[in-house]
Write a protein that holds these residues in place. Structure first.
Motif, short mmCIF file in Angstrom:
data_model
loop_
_atom_site.label_atom_id
_atom_site.label_comp_id
_atom_site.label_asym_id
_atom_site.label_seq_id
_atom_site.Cartn_x
_atom_site.Cartn_y
_atom_site.Cartn_z
N ALA A 168 0.83 -1.21 0.00
CA ALA A 168 0.00 0.00 0.00
C ALA A 168 0.87 1.26 0.00
N ILE A 169 1.95 1.23 0.76
CA ILE A 169 2.87 2.38 0.80
C ILE A 169 3.48 2.61 -0.58
N LEU A 170 3.97 1.53 -1.20
CA LEU A 170 4.60 1.66 -2.51
C LEU A 170 3.61 2.14 -3.56
N LEU A 171 2.39 1.60 -3.53
CA LEU A 171 1.38 2.02 -4.49
C LEU A 171 1.03 3.50 -4.30
N GLY A 172 1.00 3.94 -3.03
CA GLY A 172 0.74 5.34 -2.76
C GLY A 172 1.82 6.24 -3.35
N ALA A 173 3.07 5.84 -3.17
CA ALA A 173 4.18 6.62 -3.72
C ALA A 173 4.14 6.63 -5.24
N ILE A 174 3.86 5.47 -5.83
CA ILE A 174 3.77 5.40 -7.29
C ILE A 174 2.62 6.25 -7.81
N GLY A 175 1.49 6.21 -7.09
CA GLY A 175 0.35 7.02 -7.48
C GLY A 175 0.67 8.50 -7.49
N LEU A 176 1.38 8.96 -6.46
CA LEU A 176 1.79 10.37 -6.43
C LEU A 176 2.73 10.68 -7.59
N GLY A 177 3.62 9.74 -7.90
CA GLY A 177 4.53 9.94 -9.02
C GLY A 177 3.79 10.07 -10.33
N ILE A 178 2.77 9.21 -10.53
CA ILE A 178 1.97 9.28 -11.76
C ILE A 178 1.24 10.63 -11.83
N ALA A 179 0.73 11.09 -10.69
CA ALA A 179 0.04 12.37 -10.66
C ALA A 179 0.97 13.52 -11.06
N LEU A 180 2.20 13.47 -10.55
CA LEU A 180 3.17 14.51 -10.89
C LEU A 180 3.52 14.47 -12.38
#
Length: 466
Positions: A168-180
């Protein structure tokens, strides 16, 4: 201002090419213990050329900060090089990995901050990757350092649902990266990404036991290289891109090679929490009527003095006791008596890649006496005495014979094929895998209990008295 400004892009390219060639040649030299020192020098020259060229570029400013940072870093590096013992090299390597990853993440954040979030599509991808991978490498390396330094338990630290939490932590970080990457120009989003990446780095290494640190350090080294390469795209630096890719590629290959040496997949090393096997109380063990037999320094000295061939098998116990210099002295004493002495090196013995090679080289053991596993194993049937110093799981015959063993299939040093085996250990406690070593119950094996350094010193005295 620098004494020499370089504005010609061709000159810059040639100087950077020289640095890149030096890095490649350094890696080639580092593949052999005999040439490793030369490799460090060549790599150092390449880095000097790369840094010197960068500082001489037209437009470089903030010289006060650059000089202050160089002085602070140089002093810390010099003190570390002079004071850190060779037995603490795994911890220092972990710190180096972390510093590189942390620097990459900070540079990426700085570039995003200076641009006010208004960066091109290619650059934001590089910033996201550098921040994500660099932060994971930094945090993971700090945990690896803490485990190696015994600031936290070297055993796997796990809890129920940990893999789901980490995912969940990794997916959250990846999600923020995709948003950026998609166009969200938010500095807060990048900060949140870095924080989540730091947390994932901690959780990533906590479940990994101390004896798997060679693989973890190599993998984190690869992460740092990839983060540095991504930072090279951020800064438009060809030499940083290439250097980072060299580190990333070599770290990845070394990680895979060591996983093969343990007959385990990288995913099993990272997520298997290996080393949590529970065992009963330590003590005198018996199995089918077989009992481990203790011996004395005097008895071992007799065997060593009259042997024709002795193979020393170093392990983490030798590193902890800092016994490498005494081991070399014992070997030289035996060689004076005409004994052929060699050292058997297992790829994952110790707590970092090449740990035993580093320790023995620091003790001035001749390079040609260091034999890798594939080279030394055929020699064990002709060996009179195998002297095992703190190496446990890498000498366990169960890896060949017991399909129920967690280390079954792992390539091991075939010390049980020697005529006589002397095992130097503090106690009968199992090794990292948490299982008893069948070697200790073999009829040709005897146990010399005690601190490795003290035991070797006693052996030296006993051999001299022969």
């Amino acid at each position: 201002m620098p004494l020499l400004l370089i504005s010609d892009p061709d000159v810059v390219g040639i100087l950077y090419l020289v640095a890149i060639v030096c890095f490649i040649v350094a890696l080639r030299f580092l593949s052999s213990p005999k040439n490793a020192r030369r490799g460090n020098w060549v790599g150092g020259v390449g880095m000097l050329v790369a840094v010197g060229t960068t500082l001489a570029l037209d437009g470089i400013g903030n010289w006060g900060l650059i000089i202050a940072g160089g002085v602070i870093g140089g002093v810390i590096g010099l003190i570390g090089a002079r004071t850190v013992k060779m037995t603490a090299m795994p911890q220092m390597v972990a710190l180096f990995n972390g510093v590189g990853g942390g620097a990459a993440a900070l540079i990426a954040f700085s570039e995003f901050h200076v641009a006010g979030g208004d960066v091109s599509g290619d650059e934001i991808v590089s910033i996201v990757l550098s921040s994500l991978i660099g932060a994971i490498s930094f945090a993971g390396s700090m945990v690896a350092f803490a485990k190696l330094q015994e600031l936290v338990s070297g055993r796997p630290i796990v809890f129920r649902g940990q893999n789901v939490f980490d995912g969940a932590i990794l997916l959250g970080a990846i999600g923020l990266g995709i948003a950026l990457v998609a166009g969200v120009q938010s500095q807060a989003a990048l900060v949140a990404l870095i924080v989540l990446a730091l947390l994932f780095g901690v959780m990533f290494v906590l479940p990994i036991g101390g004896a798997d640190m060679p693989v973890v350090i190599s993998l984190l080294n690869a992460f740092t290289g990839l983060a540095a390469s991504a930072t090279g795209f951020v800064l438009d630096s060809t030499v940083l891109i290439v250097a980072g890719m060299l580190v990333g590629a070599s770290g990845t290959l070394l990680t895979l090679k060591m996983a093969v040496a343990m007959n385990r997949s990288v995913t099993n090393v990272l997520f298997g929490a290996f080393g949590q096997v529970k065992t009963g109380p330590a003590g005198v063990r018996e199995d089918d009527g077989r009992t481990a037999r203790a011996t004395t320094p005097d008895d071992v000295a007799v065997q060593l003095s009259f042997a024709r061939k002795v193979v020393v098998v170093p392990g983490y116990g030798m590193a902890v006791a800092q016994a490498q210099h005494d081991v070399r002295q014992l070997a030289e004493l035996l060689e004076e008596r005409g004994v052929d002495v060699a050292y058997a090196i297992h790829p994952v013995a110790g707590r970092m890649p090449g740990h035993m090679n580093v320790l023995l080289a620091e003790a001035n053991v001749p390079y040609d006496q260091l034999k890798e596993m594939d080279e030394i194993n055929p020699e064990f049937p002709q060996t009179d005495v195998a002297l095992v110093i703190g190496a446990n799981d890498v000498t366990n015959p169960a890896a060949r014979s017991d399909q129920s063993s967690p280390i079954y299939g792992m390539p091991i040093l075939d010390v049980d094929k020697a005529a006589s085996v002397i095992v130097m250990k503090r106690s009968m406690n199992p090794g990292f895998a948490g299982i008893d070593n069948e070697l200790y119950l073999e009829p040709q094996t005897t146990m010399l209990f005690g601190d490795a350094k003290d035991s070797v010193v006693k052996l030296i005295g006993a051999v001299k008295a022969q």
